[in-house]
Design a protein around this motif. Structure first.
Motif, PDB file in Angstrom:
ATOM      1  N   TYR A 123       3.116 -12.205   9.719  1.00  7.85           N
ATOM      2  CA  TYR A 123       3.162 -11.059   8.824  1.00  7.85           C
ATOM      3  C   TYR A 123       4.493 -10.327   8.997  1.00  7.85           C
ATOM      4  N   CYS A 124       5.188 -10.070   7.906  1.00  7.43           N
ATOM      5  CA  CYS A 124       6.431  -9.296   7.936  1.00  7.43           C
ATOM      6  C   CYS A 124       6.382  -8.273   6.804  1.00  7.43           C
ATOM      7  N   SER A 125       6.728  -7.033   7.112  1.00  2.00           N
ATOM      8  CA  SER A 125       6.691  -5.997   6.088  1.00  2.00           C
ATOM      9  C   SER A 125       7.753  -4.930   6.363  1.00  2.00           C
ATOM     10  N   ILE A 126       7.957  -4.122   5.363  1.00  2.20           N
ATOM     11  CA  ILE A 126       8.881  -2.990   5.454  1.00  2.20           C
ATOM     12  C   ILE A 126       8.067  -1.729   5.209  1.00  2.20           C
ATOM     13  N   TRP A 127       8.233  -0.769   6.091  1.00  3.33           N
ATOM     14  CA  TRP A 127       7.543   0.507   5.967  1.00  3.33           C
ATOM     15  C   TRP A 127       8.541   1.574   5.578  1.00  3.33           C
ATOM     16  N   LYS A 128       8.157   2.405   4.643  1.00  4.56           N
ATOM     17  CA  LYS A 128       8.968   3.552   4.225  1.00  4.56           C
ATOM     18  C   LYS A 128       8.177   4.817   4.560  1.00  4.56           C
ATOM     19  N   TYR A 129       8.803   5.699   5.330  1.00  3.58           N
ATOM     20  CA  TYR A 129       8.165   6.944   5.743  1.00  3.58           C
ATOM     21  C   TYR A 129       8.949   8.113   5.172  1.00  3.58           C
ATOM     22  N   ASN A 130       8.243   9.122   4.705  1.00  2.17           N
ATOM     23  CA  ASN A 130       8.873  10.373   4.305  1.00  2.17           C
ATOM     24  C   ASN A 130       8.663  11.346   5.449  1.00  2.17           C
ATOM     25  N   VAL A 131       9.738  11.580   6.206  1.00  2.00           N
ATOM     26  CA  VAL A 131       9.688  12.427   7.385  1.00  2.00           C
ATOM     27  C   VAL A 131      10.684  13.566   7.203  1.00  2.00           C
ATOM     28  N   SER A 132      10.208  14.790   7.190  1.00  2.00           N
ATOM     29  CA  SER A 132      11.066  15.975   7.061  1.00  2.00           C
ATOM     30  C   SER A 132      12.044  15.836   5.901  1.00  2.00           C
ATOM     31  N   ASN A 133      11.526  15.546   4.716  1.00  2.00           N
ATOM     32  CA  ASN A 133      12.337  15.378   3.502  1.00  2.00           C
ATOM     33  C   ASN A 133      13.404  14.294   3.647  1.00  2.00           C
ATOM     34  N   ASN A 134      13.148  13.308   4.469  1.00  2.00           N
ATOM     35  CA  ASN A 134      14.071  12.206   4.674  1.00  2.00           C
ATOM     36  C   ASN A 134      13.267  10.906   4.658  1.00  2.00           C
ATOM     37  N   SER A 146       0.839  -1.194   0.000  1.00  2.00           N
ATOM     38  CA  SER A 146       0.000   0.000   0.000  1.00  2.00           C
ATOM     39  C   SER A 146       0.875   1.246   0.000  1.00  2.00           C
ATOM     40  N   GLN A 147       0.276   2.348  -0.423  1.00  2.00           N
ATOM     41  CA  GLN A 147       0.999   3.622  -0.430  1.00  2.00           C
ATOM     42  C   GLN A 147       0.015   4.737  -0.121  1.00  2.00           C
ATOM     43  N   HIS A 148       0.434   5.645   0.723  1.00  2.00           N
ATOM     44  CA  HIS A 148      -0.342   6.816   1.088  1.00  2.00           C
ATOM     45  C   HIS A 148       0.570   8.024   0.919  1.00  2.00           C
ATOM     46  N   ALA A 149       0.114   9.177   1.305  1.00  2.00           N
ATOM     47  CA  ALA A 149       0.863  10.415   1.074  1.00  2.00           C
ATOM     48  C   ALA A 149       2.327  10.323   1.492  1.00  2.00           C
ATOM     49  N   GLN A 150       2.606   9.910   2.712  1.00  2.00           N
ATOM     50  CA  GLN A 150       3.983   9.884   3.187  1.00  2.00           C
ATOM     51  C   GLN A 150       4.414   8.524   3.717  1.00  2.00           C
ATOM     52  N   VAL A 151       3.631   7.484   3.405  1.00  8.47           N
ATOM     53  CA  VAL A 151       3.926   6.147   3.920  1.00  8.47           C
ATOM     54  C   VAL A 151       3.712   5.115   2.816  1.00  8.47           C
ATOM     55  N   ALA A 152       4.641   4.184   2.718  1.00  7.53           N
ATOM     56  CA  ALA A 152       4.473   3.050   1.802  1.00  7.53           C
ATOM     57  C   ALA A 152       4.819   1.781   2.563  1.00  7.53           C
ATOM     58  N   GLU A 153       4.066   0.714   2.292  1.00  7.43           N
ATOM     59  CA  GLU A 153       4.339  -0.574   2.926  1.00  7.43           C
ATOM     60  C   GLU A 153       4.664  -1.593   1.844  1.00  7.43           C
ATOM     61  N   TYR A 154       5.709  -2.393   2.096  1.00 15.51           N
ATOM     62  CA  TYR A 154       6.170  -3.419   1.164  1.00 15.51           C
ATOM     63  C   TYR A 154       6.195  -4.767   1.874  1.00 15.51           C
ATOM     64  N   LYS A 155       6.023  -5.828   1.114  1.00 15.91           N
ATOM     65  CA  LYS A 155       6.238  -7.166   1.655  1.00 15.91           C
ATOM     66  C   LYS A 155       7.726  -7.316   1.939  1.00 15.91           C
ATOM     67  N   SER A 156       8.045  -8.050   2.982  1.00 11.73           N
ATOM     68  CA  SER A 156       9.433  -8.383   3.272  1.00 11.73           C
ATOM     69  C   SER A 156       9.729  -9.756   2.674  1.00 11.73           C
ATOM     70  N   THR A 157      10.876  -9.866   2.020  1.00  7.77           N
ATOM     71  CA  THR A 157      11.270 -11.172   1.484  1.00  7.77           C
ATOM     72  C   THR A 157      11.929 -12.028   2.564  1.00  7.77           C
ATOM     73  N   ILE A 158      12.189 -11.433   3.718  1.00  3.55           N
ATOM     74  CA  ILE A 158      12.755 -12.152   4.864  1.00  3.55           C
ATOM     75  C   ILE A 158      11.690 -12.232   5.945  1.00  3.55           C
ATOM     76  N   SER A 159      11.506 -13.430   6.485  1.00  2.00           N
ATOM     77  CA  SER A 159      10.506 -13.637   7.517  1.00  2.00           C
ATOM     78  C   SER A 159      11.079 -14.514   8.620  1.00  2.00           C
ATOM     79  N   VAL A 160      10.647 -14.258   9.828  1.00  2.32           N
ATOM     80  CA  VAL A 160      11.010 -15.105  10.960  1.00  2.32           C
ATOM     81  C   VAL A 160      10.121 -16.346  10.889  1.00  2.32           C
ATOM     82  N   PRO A 161      10.679 -17.537  11.093  1.00  2.00           N
ATOM     83  CA  PRO A 161       9.859 -18.755  11.036  1.00  2.00           C
ATOM     84  C   PRO A 161       8.640 -18.665  11.956  1.00  2.00           C
ATOM     85  N   GLY A 162       7.489 -19.011  11.409  1.00  2.81           N
ATOM     86  CA  GLY A 162       6.248 -18.990  12.170  1.00  2.81           C
ATOM     87  C   GLY A 162       5.561 -17.636  12.213  1.00  2.81           C
TER      88      GLY A 162
END
Length: 185
Positions: free
Chosen positions: A66-77, A47-63
Motif C-alpha cells: 500500500y502506498c498513499s499520499i496524505w494531505k493535512y491542513n495544519v494551521s492554515n498550511n 478519502s477526505q475528512h475535515a482536515q485530512v485527505a488521502e490519495y493513491k500514490s502513482t509511485i510504489s516501492v516494488p512489493g
C-alpha cells in the motif's frame, strides 16, 4: 574482440545502474516531486475528512502492499506525506530482515534533482527490537539546502495489532503525520 567488448558494454548500459535498485529509483521519484508537494505522483482521492485527505500514490516501492499520499491542513498550511507499507508479517524476525534489506537499499542513495547538486541519503543503522512497537530510522539528505531542509525520509518497523509493518515515508517537517494523529519520531 572489439565486438565482444561493445556487446558487453551495450548489455551493461541496458541494465539498471549498478548503484541503483528499484526501491531507490521509486524513492528518488518521490523526493524529486517533494518541491511540488507530490502533485505529479498524486493519484485519485481515496478519502477526505475535515482536515485530512488521502490519495493513491502513482509511485510504489516494488512489493509494497500500500502506498498513499496524505494531505493535512495544519494551521492554515498544507502538509504532505508519502507513505508506503513495504512489508507485513506476524513474524518479527522476517520483518526485521526486510527492514534491514530496505535500509541497505536506501543508505547512501544518490538523489539527482534537476537544477540542484546531487544529494545523498545517509543514516546510522539501529537494529530494531521487538520490545519497541515503533523502531524508526530517519535519513538525512546531504548536503542540506533551503528548498529541501524540511524533507524527511523515514524507515520504520511498526507493530499494529499483531502485524509488524515495514514502512517507508517521505514527509515535511519535524513530525510524521499518520492518519489524523501525529507520531513523534
Amino acid at each position: 574482440m572489439t565486438f565482444a567488448l561493445l556487446l558487453s558494454a551495450a548489455w551493461l548500459f541496458s541494465q539498471d545502474d549498478v548503484f541503483s535498485n528499484k526501491t531507490n529509483v521509486a524513492l528518488e521519484k518521490v523526493i524529486r516531486d517533494y518541491p511540488n508537494r507530490f502533485h505529479n505522483i498524486r493519484g485519485e482521492m481515496i478519502s477526505q475528512h475535515a482536515q485530512v485527505a488521502e490519495y493513491k500514490s502513482t509511485i510504489s516501492v516494488p512489493g509494497a502492499s500500500y502506498c498513499s499520499i496524505w494531505k493535512y491542513n495544519v494551521s492554515n498550511n498544507e502538509v504532505y506525506n508519502w507513505n508506503c507499507v513495504t512489508f507485513n508479517s506476524t513474524n518479527f524476525m522476517q520483518a526485521r530482515g526486510k527492514f534491514k534489506e530496505i535500509y541497505d537499499q536506501i543508505e547512501n542513495t544518490i538523489i539527482k534533482i534537476e537544477g540542484q547538486k546531487p544529494f545523498i541519503l545517509n543514516a546510522q543503522y539501529r537494529t530494531p527490537t521487538e520490545l519497541h512497537n515503533i523502531n524508526s530510522i530517519t535519513f538525512e539528505l546531504l548536503p542540506l539546502t533551503d528548498e529541501m531542509k524540511n524533507l524527511k525520509v523515514d524507515l520504520s518497523l511498526e507493530k499494529e495489532l499483531n502485524i509488524w509493518k515495514v514502512k517507508l515515508s517521505v514527509y515535511e517537517g519535524e513530525r510524521k503525520l499518520n492518519g489524523v494523529t501525529a507520531a513523534v519520531q
